[in-house]
Design a protein around this motif. Structure first.
Motif, PDB file in Angstrom:
ATOM      1  N   THR A  26       0.828  -1.213   0.000  1.00  0.00           N
ATOM      2  CA  THR A  26       0.000   0.000   0.000  1.00  0.00           C
ATOM      3  C   THR A  26       0.856   1.253   0.000  1.00  0.00           C
ATOM      4  N   LYS A  27       1.897   1.266   0.819  1.00  0.00           N
ATOM      5  CA  LYS A  27       2.778   2.434   0.907  1.00  0.00           C
ATOM      6  C   LYS A  27       3.479   2.702  -0.423  1.00  0.00           C
ATOM      7  N   ILE A  28       4.041   1.645  -1.020  1.00  0.00           N
ATOM      8  CA  ILE A  28       4.742   1.819  -2.285  1.00  0.00           C
ATOM      9  C   ILE A  28       3.766   2.226  -3.377  1.00  0.00           C
ATOM     10  N   THR A 101       6.040  11.512   5.324  1.00  0.00           N
ATOM     11  CA  THR A 101       4.693  10.981   5.144  1.00  0.00           C
ATOM     12  C   THR A 101       4.106  11.403   3.803  1.00  0.00           C
ATOM     13  N   LEU A 102       3.153  10.623   3.329  1.00  0.00           N
ATOM     14  CA  LEU A 102       2.264  11.008   2.243  1.00  0.00           C
ATOM     15  C   LEU A 102       0.855  10.891   2.801  1.00  0.00           C
ATOM     16  N   THR A 103       0.170  12.019   2.946  1.00  0.00           N
ATOM     17  CA  THR A 103      -1.114  11.991   3.640  1.00  0.00           C
ATOM     18  C   THR A 103      -2.182  12.783   2.900  1.00  0.00           C
ATOM     19  N   ASP A 104      -3.420  12.315   3.020  1.00  0.00           N
ATOM     20  CA  ASP A 104      -4.556  13.068   2.501  1.00  0.00           C
ATOM     21  C   ASP A 104      -5.302  13.782   3.632  1.00  0.00           C
ATOM     22  N   ASN A 105      -4.740  13.738   4.847  1.00  0.00           N
ATOM     23  CA  ASN A 105      -5.346  14.416   5.996  1.00  0.00           C
ATOM     24  C   ASN A 105      -4.239  14.748   6.994  1.00  0.00           C
ATOM     25  N   ARG A 106      -3.682  15.953   6.877  1.00  0.00           N
ATOM     26  CA  ARG A 106      -2.517  16.296   7.707  1.00  0.00           C
ATOM     27  C   ARG A 106      -2.858  16.359   9.195  1.00  0.00           C
ATOM     28  N   ASN A 107      -4.086  16.698   9.541  1.00  0.00           N
ATOM     29  CA  ASN A 107      -4.466  16.737  10.958  1.00  0.00           C
ATOM     30  C   ASN A 107      -4.455  15.342  11.576  1.00  0.00           C
ATOM     31  N   ARG A 108      -4.981  14.377  10.827  1.00  0.00           N
ATOM     32  CA  ARG A 108      -4.972  12.995  11.311  1.00  0.00           C
ATOM     33  C   ARG A 108      -3.546  12.495  11.480  1.00  0.00           C
ATOM     34  N   THR A 109      -2.727  12.742  10.481  1.00  0.00           N
ATOM     35  CA  THR A 109      -1.349  12.239  10.510  1.00  0.00           C
ATOM     36  C   THR A 109      -0.556  12.868  11.643  1.00  0.00           C
ATOM     37  N   LEU A 221       8.460   2.587  19.195  1.00  0.00           N
ATOM     38  CA  LEU A 221       8.196   3.819  18.449  1.00  0.00           C
ATOM     39  C   LEU A 221       8.424   3.596  16.961  1.00  0.00           C
ATOM     40  N   LEU A 222       9.545   2.986  16.596  1.00  0.00           N
ATOM     41  CA  LEU A 222       9.842   2.736  15.185  1.00  0.00           C
ATOM     42  C   LEU A 222       8.814   1.794  14.568  1.00  0.00           C
ATOM     43  N   ASP A 223       8.401   0.761  15.312  1.00  0.00           N
ATOM     44  CA  ASP A 223       7.390  -0.164  14.801  1.00  0.00           C
ATOM     45  C   ASP A 223       6.065   0.559  14.551  1.00  0.00           C
ATOM     46  N   ALA A 224       5.670   1.426  15.482  1.00  0.00           N
ATOM     47  CA  ALA A 224       4.409   2.159  15.339  1.00  0.00           C
ATOM     48  C   ALA A 224       4.455   3.078  14.125  1.00  0.00           C
ATOM     49  N   LEU A 225       5.582   3.750  13.941  1.00  0.00           N
ATOM     50  CA  LEU A 225       5.720   4.645  12.795  1.00  0.00           C
ATOM     51  C   LEU A 225       5.689   3.871  11.484  1.00  0.00           C
ATOM     52  N   GLU A 226       6.437   2.772  11.439  1.00  0.00           N
ATOM     53  CA  GLU A 226       6.509   1.984  10.202  1.00  0.00           C
ATOM     54  C   GLU A 226       5.155   1.361   9.854  1.00  0.00           C
ATOM     55  N   ASP A 227       4.335   1.060  10.865  1.00  0.00           N
ATOM     56  CA  ASP A 227       3.047   0.419  10.622  1.00  0.00           C
ATOM     57  C   ASP A 227       1.951   1.402  10.211  1.00  0.00           C
ATOM     58  N   ASP A 228       2.218   2.701  10.319  1.00  0.00           N
ATOM     59  CA  ASP A 228       1.224   3.708   9.956  1.00  0.00           C
ATOM     60  C   ASP A 228       1.171   3.846   8.429  1.00  0.00           C
ATOM     61  N   ASP A 229      -0.022   3.769   7.860  1.00  0.00           N
ATOM     62  CA  ASP A 229      -0.175   3.815   6.402  1.00  0.00           C
ATOM     63  C   ASP A 229       0.343   5.118   5.798  1.00  0.00           C
ATOM     64  N   ASP A 230       0.289   6.216   6.549  1.00  0.00           N
ATOM     65  CA  ASP A 230       0.716   7.507   6.013  1.00  0.00           C
ATOM     66  C   ASP A 230       2.227   7.682   6.006  1.00  0.00           C
ATOM     67  N   GLN A 232       5.932   6.962   5.015  1.00  0.00           N
ATOM     68  CA  GLN A 232       6.664   6.352   3.914  1.00  0.00           C
ATOM     69  C   GLN A 232       8.091   5.977   4.296  1.00  0.00           C
ATOM     70  N   ASN A 233       8.756   6.848   5.040  1.00  0.00           N
ATOM     71  CA  ASN A 233      10.138   6.594   5.422  1.00  0.00           C
ATOM     72  C   ASN A 233      10.395   7.122   6.835  1.00  0.00           C
ATOM     73  N   VAL A 234      11.239   6.419   7.563  1.00  0.00           N
ATOM     74  CA  VAL A 234      11.660   6.850   8.902  1.00  0.00           C
ATOM     75  C   VAL A 234      13.186   6.791   8.943  1.00  0.00           C
ATOM     76  N   TRP A 235      13.802   7.914   9.337  1.00  0.00           N
ATOM     77  CA  TRP A 235      15.252   7.947   9.520  1.00  0.00           C
ATOM     78  C   TRP A 235      15.552   8.350  10.954  1.00  0.00           C
ATOM     79  N   HIS A 236      16.618   7.784  11.524  1.00  0.00           N
ATOM     80  CA  HIS A 236      16.955   8.091  12.910  1.00  0.00           C
ATOM     81  C   HIS A 236      18.455   7.914  13.115  1.00  0.00           C
ATOM     82  N   ASN A 237      18.949   8.375  14.249  1.00  0.00           N
ATOM     83  CA  ASN A 237      20.388   8.237  14.528  1.00  0.00           C
ATOM     84  C   ASN A 237      20.646   7.350  15.748  1.00  0.00           C
ATOM     85  N   TRP A 238      19.789   6.340  15.925  1.00  0.00           N
ATOM     86  CA  TRP A 238      20.010   5.356  16.983  1.00  0.00           C
ATOM     87  C   TRP A 238      21.055   4.363  16.513  1.00  0.00           C
ATOM     88  N   GLU A 239      22.114   4.217  17.271  1.00  0.00           N
ATOM     89  CA  GLU A 239      23.151   3.241  16.963  1.00  0.00           C
ATOM     90  C   GLU A 239      22.765   1.913  17.599  1.00  0.00           C
TER      91      GLU A 239
END
Length: 242
Positions: A26-28, A101-109, A221-230, A232-239
């Motif tokens: 769906t995301k792609i 994100t790619l969203t059709d509702n910025r308030n929801r996202t 946190l990363l799992d929750a973000l990745e599972d959200d349909d809106d 698309q990409n998550v970048w972080h500096n956790w080693e």
């Protein structure tokens, strides 16, 4: 360039359940629809579409699905208008997180993302609060098993790449963002096949999380973000050495 973990995240996704794989499709599909509207349905003239098709195939999206999405967007049947919005914030222990994100509702996202950060020990910040810690680069990923490293390095330098990284499972080729299509095209002409070719954000430095509770919160946190349909990409500096 070490510590880059984006592809590891993608590899882990491929091992997940059918429901989670469907979410990746769906995301792609949403990304493909947007770039077709912006640059047309021909991947030969729309380099972003070409790279997304490569990404879709690497994630086992069926060819029929890809063709259907392209035709729907090209024919004006895709009615949703998506905004590309980038959010920034902090995870546990000050880990910097950038969410595209790619969203059709910025308030929801925005509401959903704020909830995830709050729930797992972080906070969603203002635009620019952590973005300066990352550098935008083009990143081309190739499967290690099928590539000769010395030859690839030589070809990458000739094509105009600026950096190169050898990971356990993949090679990563880094370019200036504007040079990504040219470098990808030059390598493609030499017969290389890619797992991914896209613009990414690479952190300048990394943060360690020593406490087990904080590590678990960051993972959640990363799992929750990745599972959200809106998202698309998550970048972080956790080693994360695991």
């Amino acid at each position: 360039m070490s510590g880059h973990s984006k592809w590891k995240n993608i590899m882990h996704k491929k091992e997940k359940s059918d429901a989670q794989r469907a979410k990746i499709f769906t995301k792609i599909g949403r990304e493909i629809a947007v770039v077709v509207k912006q640059g047309g349905a021909d991947p030969n003239s729309n380099s972003k579409l070409y790279d997304l098709i490569v990404k879709a195939k690497a994630n086992n999206v069926p060819n029929d699905n890809i063709d259907r999405i392209i035709k729907k967007a090209a024919g004006g049947q895709e009615k949703d208008d998506y905004e590309d919005i980038v959010y920034e914030g902090y995870g546990p222990c000050g880990v910097a997180v950038v969410v595209q994100t790619l969203t059709d509702n910025r308030n929801r996202t925005a509401g959903d993302l704020r909830h995830y950060f709050d729930k797992f020990g972080g906070n969603l910040g203002q635009t620019g609060c952590v973005g300066w810690m990352f550098q935008e680069k083009g990143v081309i990923v190739l499967e290690k098993a099928s590539v000769n490293e010395d030859k690839l390095m030589e070809d990458c330098l000739e094509a105009g790449a600026v950096d190169f990284n050898s990971d356990e499972e993949v090679f990563e080729v880094f370019t200036d963002p504007s040079e990504l299509p040219g470098v990808r095209g030059a390598l493609s002409q030499k017969g290389y096949e890619f797992l991914s070719a896209q613009e990414e954000r690479i952190p300048a430095n990394y943060v360690r999380i020593d406490g087990e509770d904080d590590r678990k919160k960051m993972e959640n946190l990363l799992d929750a973000l990745e599972d959200d349909d809106d998202v698309q990409n998550v970048w972080h500096n956790w080693e994360n050495d695991e």
